[in-house]
Scaffold this motif. Sequence first.
Motif, mmCIF file in Angstrom:
data_model
loop_
_atom_site.group_PDB
_atom_site.id
_atom_site.type_symbol
_atom_site.label_atom_id
_atom_site.label_comp_id
_atom_site.label_asym_id
_atom_site.label_seq_id
_atom_site.Cartn_x
_atom_site.Cartn_y
_atom_site.Cartn_z
ATOM 1 N N PRO A 73 0.835 -1.204 0.000
ATOM 2 C CA PRO A 73 0.000 0.000 0.000
ATOM 3 C C PRO A 73 0.872 1.257 0.000
ATOM 4 N N PRO A 74 0.406 2.320 -0.641
ATOM 5 C CA PRO A 74 1.212 3.543 -0.722
ATOM 6 C C PRO A 74 1.243 4.277 0.615
ATOM 7 N N PRO A 75 2.325 5.016 0.833
ATOM 8 C CA PRO A 75 2.355 5.845 2.040
ATOM 9 C C PRO A 75 1.375 7.015 1.872
ATOM 10 N N PRO B 235 -2.660 14.839 -9.193
ATOM 11 C CA PRO B 235 -2.887 13.484 -8.682
ATOM 12 C C PRO B 235 -2.085 13.221 -7.413
ATOM 13 N N GLY B 236 -2.728 12.573 -6.455
ATOM 14 C CA GLY B 236 -2.045 12.216 -5.227
ATOM 15 C C GLY B 236 -2.189 13.226 -4.113
ATOM 16 N N SER B 237 -2.874 14.338 -4.354
ATOM 17 C CA SER B 237 -3.111 15.296 -3.277
ATOM 18 C C SER B 237 -4.566 15.732 -3.324
ATOM 19 N N ASP C 220 9.630 9.277 6.251
ATOM 20 C CA ASP C 220 9.322 8.889 7.625
ATOM 21 C C ASP C 220 7.896 9.324 7.952
ATOM 22 N N ILE C 221 6.921 8.455 7.643
ATOM 23 C CA ILE C 221 5.520 8.768 7.888
ATOM 24 C C ILE C 221 5.173 8.555 9.354
ATOM 25 N N GLU C 222 5.605 7.429 9.922
ATOM 26 C CA GLU C 222 5.214 7.091 11.282
ATOM 27 C C GLU C 222 5.898 7.982 12.310
ATOM 28 N N LEU D 114 -0.635 11.443 -1.042
ATOM 29 C CA LEU D 114 -0.476 10.025 -1.350
ATOM 30 C C LEU D 114 0.849 9.791 -2.068
ATOM 31 N N GLY D 115 1.548 8.751 -1.654
ATOM 32 C CA GLY D 115 2.674 8.252 -2.436
ATOM 33 C C GLY D 115 3.988 8.955 -2.278
#
Length: 185
Positions: A96-98, A125-127, A147-149, A142-143
């Motif tokens: 799955p994408p970040p 695309p992606g926002s 460091d997302i977490e 998206l995508g």
Amino acid sequence: MNREPLAPRLFGRRVPLPLVAWLALVWVLLWGDLSAGNVLGGLAAGLVVSWLLPLPILDPGIRVRPVALVRFLVCFGWDMVASTARVVFWVAHPRPPPTMIVRVRLRTSSESMTVLIMIALSTVPGSLVLEAYEKDLVLHVLGIPGDIEGGVEGGVEGAVRADVAGLESRIVAAFGTRRDREELR
């Protein structure tokens, strides 16, 4: 001296000729027959409607600067291509994408500029703009790997904020009033 040559006075009221022409065109299109009678009837109807129901003078707060507009369109086109490639990559990727929710503070207080920024962000695309507050936008991104977490301020969130700030600068330079441009300085 008449300051508005396209809005002469008729019995004390201004009648905007471009509006009269537009209403006459709509009249002819509604009748479906281009004839002298329909054109004259449309002009008469347009004159009566625009004289009886005058529109207030509105300033949408948008000025077009051609050089800045070209710069905005080139950068926006590049953003579209890069974002599309990023979304296609994540669609084809097995994981799955970040994704990330980012709150971005705008520098402009102009409603017109804020709306143009929101349209541009939602078109890429992606926002997606989820919410808009007074000067804040909440974006779903998206995508963008990173460091997302960890919630690192300078990482992905900082890059998103920098991208939005650049987009805001280009939109205000291309469409903003003098006051809008001074606000960003």
